[in-house]
Design a protein around this motif. Structure first.
Motif, short mmCIF file in Angstrom:
data_model
loop_
_atom_site.label_atom_id
_atom_site.label_comp_id
_atom_site.label_asym_id
_atom_site.label_seq_id
_atom_site.Cartn_x
_atom_site.Cartn_y
_atom_site.Cartn_z
N PRO A 1 5.51 -9.63 -50.00
CA PRO A 1 4.94 -10.87 -50.54
C PRO A 1 5.52 -11.19 -51.92
O PRO A 1 5.64 -10.30 -52.77
N VAL B 1 4.35 -12.61 -54.38
CA VAL B 1 3.49 -12.37 -55.53
C VAL B 1 3.67 -10.93 -56.04
O VAL B 1 3.65 -10.68 -57.25
N ILE B 2 3.91 -10.00 -55.14
CA ILE B 2 4.12 -8.60 -55.53
C ILE B 2 5.45 -8.47 -56.27
O ILE B 2 5.53 -7.85 -57.34
N PHE C 1 5.15 -16.92 -62.87
CA PHE C 1 4.92 -15.69 -63.63
C PHE C 1 5.88 -15.57 -64.82
O PHE C 1 5.49 -15.07 -65.86
N PHE D 1 3.76 -28.19 -58.96
CA PHE D 1 2.56 -27.35 -58.93
C PHE D 1 1.58 -27.82 -60.00
O PHE D 1 0.39 -28.03 -59.73
N GLY E 1 0.34 -12.70 -47.44
CA GLY E 1 0.95 -12.64 -48.77
C GLY E 1 0.95 -13.98 -49.49
O GLY E 1 1.40 -14.05 -50.62
N TYR F 1 0.22 -17.23 -51.63
CA TYR F 1 -0.52 -17.45 -52.86
C TYR F 1 -0.65 -18.94 -53.17
O TYR F 1 -1.75 -19.44 -53.41
N ILE F 2 0.47 -19.64 -53.15
CA ILE F 2 0.51 -21.03 -53.59
C ILE F 2 -0.38 -21.92 -52.73
O ILE F 2 -1.20 -22.68 -53.25
N SER G 1 -3.66 -12.25 -52.96
CA SER G 1 -2.59 -12.62 -53.89
C SER G 1 -3.12 -13.36 -55.10
O SER G 1 -2.63 -13.21 -56.21
N TYR G 2 -4.14 -14.19 -54.86
CA TYR G 2 -4.71 -14.96 -55.96
C TYR G 2 -5.26 -14.02 -57.03
O TYR G 2 -5.08 -14.25 -58.22
N ILE H 1 -4.34 -10.93 -57.58
CA ILE H 1 -3.23 -10.25 -58.24
C ILE H 1 -2.70 -11.13 -59.37
O ILE H 1 -2.51 -10.67 -60.50
N ALA H 2 -2.50 -12.39 -59.08
CA ALA H 2 -2.01 -13.32 -60.10
C ALA H 2 -3.04 -13.48 -61.21
O ALA H 2 -2.70 -13.52 -62.39
N GLY I 1 -2.07 -5.14 -55.77
CA GLY I 1 -0.71 -5.29 -55.25
C GLY I 1 -0.35 -4.12 -54.36
O GLY I 1 0.28 -4.29 -53.32
N LEU J 1 -2.02 -4.60 -50.97
CA LEU J 1 -1.32 -5.62 -50.18
C LEU J 1 0.03 -5.11 -49.69
O LEU J 1 0.42 -5.31 -48.53
N LEU J 2 0.75 -4.40 -50.59
CA LEU J 2 2.06 -3.88 -50.22
C LEU J 2 1.94 -2.86 -49.09
O LEU J 2 2.76 -2.84 -48.16
N THR K 1 1.27 -4.71 -45.82
CA THR K 1 2.48 -5.42 -45.41
C THR K 1 3.53 -4.46 -44.88
O THR K 1 4.17 -4.73 -43.86
#
Lengths: 277, 411
Positions: free
Chosen positions: A121, A123-124, A219, A233, B346, B348-349, B363-364, B366-367, B383, B386-387, B390
């Motif tokens: 992902p 984000v990671i 980020f 965005f 995964g 996020y956006i 993911s949200y 994590i950010a 993270g 999630l990793l 995945t």
């Protein structure tokens, strides 16, 4: 060419086929609807993102093209996208050339590592890059973003070039060598022209990856590195100005061009392979 | 074997090895590059999930005094004195807040406890042998095992605090792992919600994608190529453009609600965006091509001869479909579903822009922990979760795709 299982013969088959056609039609509509809906809005003369349009105008294009913010974002996206493409193309093509002939027990592992940025992902990856790049001073910098985008884009180059190399006849290189060509000359005059379509479509994938990427940018980018998707965005988050639809329409036009280029490359690749066989 | 032949064999092998080395060298630049821009960063993230240096740096004597503490009874006067001395040093170096922030993650209110204690100690330092009484007078919470347990747990250099917290678990003062009270537990719910959205989006993609892929695979090439544009164009359209378009279409006075009202199907506009419905619609739209394309290629590989054979043996069409066609598409279904699921969990956006507060996926968070609260440990731990999920799914995917290649799409 219609084949037996597709030509509806009995009433039941015809009914089933009709069902498939109806569902698919709805799916195509569903897939295209957003793209189709947003383009007319960019020509609206009104200040709201609503149908019916009060009138037609180009004011949102003027606003988009006249805005320093949007133009800086466009320039940043281009700079990062082109640099990413060049870097990913070089590294990815070299690796694909090596992979196509390399035989080792380690190969599946190496391949998994090279392709993993596609699966992990974003984000990671973004968090990891942020943690690692911040102490190195690579956040808030173009260099950091280009490096990060290249990592995300390079697997696509490896995949497309490898696919082209799979259909590539290695005896051609041997023939060139037997005619006295140095390895470099053989690569330049035989291998490169034949795998060029693969490299080019890999480059398009790489560019599109970078051009559409927003998580890493969120980020890592400072105010000076805001890209087009980053600006969009922010626009969607805060309040959608119709200028965003002009950006969206132009980006869609760009996607159409990209798709057409890819299709042309695919055809050319097929022709070359057919000619070479 | 004669000597010249053996040496020729040796030379050939040497040449071959040199050739293999040359190929490997071509891969090396990319491997090194990804090491720097991908592997080491991921490793850094994993490291932050267990790295815990702050408290030991700020309160070194307290940490040393607590070494070997069993958590059954309050520590002795020496430990209280160590804490008073550490806080004195920390006040001078202005590092108290670093430790206070870390301890506050574990026990709510610890920040004020530590800062307040430090302030009081600065005003009137404890007399020798009187540290325990002084601290207890400043704040009775220094008499709680939990307070000392928090410092003990944060002694570093490594911790399982963040990883346990990511699974709604924590360690008690005496070192046992216990479940976080239900009213504070959030992350298991977030993970389950992420998986639930993943399942539903995957199911929707399969439901819509299967007939579409079937149509594309059945049509003559020219028509199929034409319709394929409808799949590929949205696929190549910028994600932000599509999200923006969905907001325009689905908003309260948007086109979809307009049509629904006009047709009389509803009396009041439906809430279609900034909630779960919006997430499902937008995510399915984004991920549908990832389902259609693998399904299409697996269906393309099915020879029509099988269906003809089934028909000639007297199977009715539905039976031929269920028993002959469907099983051959299973690898495609598996690959497409896994791919969509992996990508979905995964994201996020998309959920961040079209979902509401209760629709945010892992993911949200994590950010959020990285950018908003700057709790890197928690961001890294989520993270890591999630990793892990995945990676397991990706391994299953690689297996599935490899199997398909060896059997040529059959079985």
């Amino acid at each position: 060419m219609r084949t037996a299982n597709q030509t509806p013969r009995t009433a039941g088959q015809r009914l089933g086929w009709m069902g498939v056609v109806i569902v698919s039609g709805l799916v195509f509509f569903f897939l295209m609807a957003p793209v189709m809906a947003i383009i007319p809005l960019s020509f609206s003369s009104g200040g709201y993102l609503l149908y019916p349009l009060p009138g037609l105008s180009l004011r949102w294009y003027q606003e988009f093209l006249g805005s320093a913010r949007w133009m800086m974002a466009l320039r940043n996206s281009m700079v990062i996208g082109v640099s990413t493409t060049v870097l990913a193309m070089l590294l990815g093509t070299l690796a694909a050339l090596g992979l196509s002939q390399w035989r080792s027990r380690l190969k599946p592992l190496v391949l998994a590592v090279l392709l993993s940025p596609m699966v992990v992902p974003v984000v990671i990856t973004a968090v990891g890059l942020y943690f690692f790049f911040a102490p190195l001073g690579l956040t808030n910098s173009f260099a950091g973003l280009i490096l990060a985008h290249t990592a995300l884009a390079v697997p696509f180059v490896v995949v497309t070039v490898s696919a082209t190399l799979q259909g590539f006849d290695q005896t051609l290189v041997r023939a060139a060598a037997s005619l006295g060509a140095t390895p470099l000359a053989a690569f330049r005059m035989v291998t490169l022209p034949l795998i060029l379509p693969g490299i080019a479509s890999g480059a398009l994938f790489a560019f599109a990856t970078s051009f559409d990427e927003v998580v890493v940018v969120l980020f890592m980018a400072g105010p000076d590195q805001r890209t087009l998707p980053r600006e969009m965005f922010a626009g969607i988050r805060e309040n959608i100005s119709p200028a965003i639809t002009a950006a969206a329409a132009l980006l869609t036009l760009f996607s159409v061009a990209l798709l057409a280029a890819l299709e042309a490359l695919r055809r050319r690749g097929e022709r070359l392979r057919a000619g070479g066989a | 074997m004669s000597a010249p032949l053996a040496s020729l064999k040796l030379r050939l092998r040497r040449v071959e090895r040199a050739r293999q080395l040359r190929h490997a060298v071509l891969i090396l630049p990319l491997l090194l590059f990804l090491g720097f821009t991908f592997l080491v960063p991921i490793g850094t993230m994993l490291w932050h999930a267990v790295d815990d240096p702050d408290v030991a740096r700020v309160l070194p004597r307290t940490v040393a005094a607590l070494h070997g503490w069993n958590g059954q009874a309050l520590p002795g006067e020496a430990t209280f004195a160590a804490l008073a001395a550490d806080l004195d040093d920390a006040a001078r170096e202005q590092t108290t807040s670093t430790a206070a922030k870390r301890l506050n993650y574990d026990v709510a209110g610890f920040r004020s406890l530590l800062m307040n204690t430090a302030r009081h100690l600065e005003a009137e330092p404890p007399a020798a042998g009187d540290a325990q009484a002084t601290l207890l007078a400043i704040d009775p919470r220094w008499g709680d095992l939990e307070s000392w347990g928090a410092i003990h747990r944060a002694s570093g250099p490594l911790t399982d605090f963040y990883l346990l917290a990511a699974l709604d678990l924590h360690r008690t003062a005496d070192g046992h792992i216990a479940a976080t009270p239900a009213e504070q537990a959030v992350y298991v719910d977030v993970l389950l919600r992420t998986l639930e959205i993943g399942f539903i989006v995957t199911a929707l993609c399969l439901l819509l994608g299967f007939p579409t892929a079937y149509l594309l695979a059945s049509l003559p090439a020219r028509q199929a190529n034409l319709f394929m544009i409808f799949v590929l164009l949205p696929f190549w359209t910028s994600l932000l453009v599509r999200i923006c378009a969905w907001i325009v279409l689905l908003q309260g006075n948007g086109l979809v609600n307009g049509l629904l009202l006009w047709s009389g199907l509803v009396d009041a506009p439906l809430r279609l965006i900034f909630n779960r419905t919006g997430v499902y619609i937008a995510m399915t739209h984004v991920l549908l091509p990832f389902m259609i394309l693998p399904l299409y290629s697996s269906m393309k590989a099915i020879s029509p001869a099988y269906m003809r054979a089934a028909a000639s043996l007297g199977a009715p069409p539905w039976r031929a479909f269920v028993q002959i066609y469907l099983p051959q598409t299973l690898p495609g279904i598996g690959a497409g579903s896994l791919l969509v699921f992996i990508l979905c969990i995964g994201y996020y956006i998309t959920p961040a822009l079209v979902g509401g507060g209760g629709d945010q996926m892992i993911s949200y968070f994590i950010a959020f922990f990285t950018n908003e609260t700057v709790n890197w440990g928690m961001a890294a731990a989520l993270g890591t979760v999630l990793l892990t999920v995945t990676t397991l799914l990706a391994m299953a995917y690689a297996r599935l795709v490899a199997d398909r290649q060896t059997t040529g799409g059959l079985k």
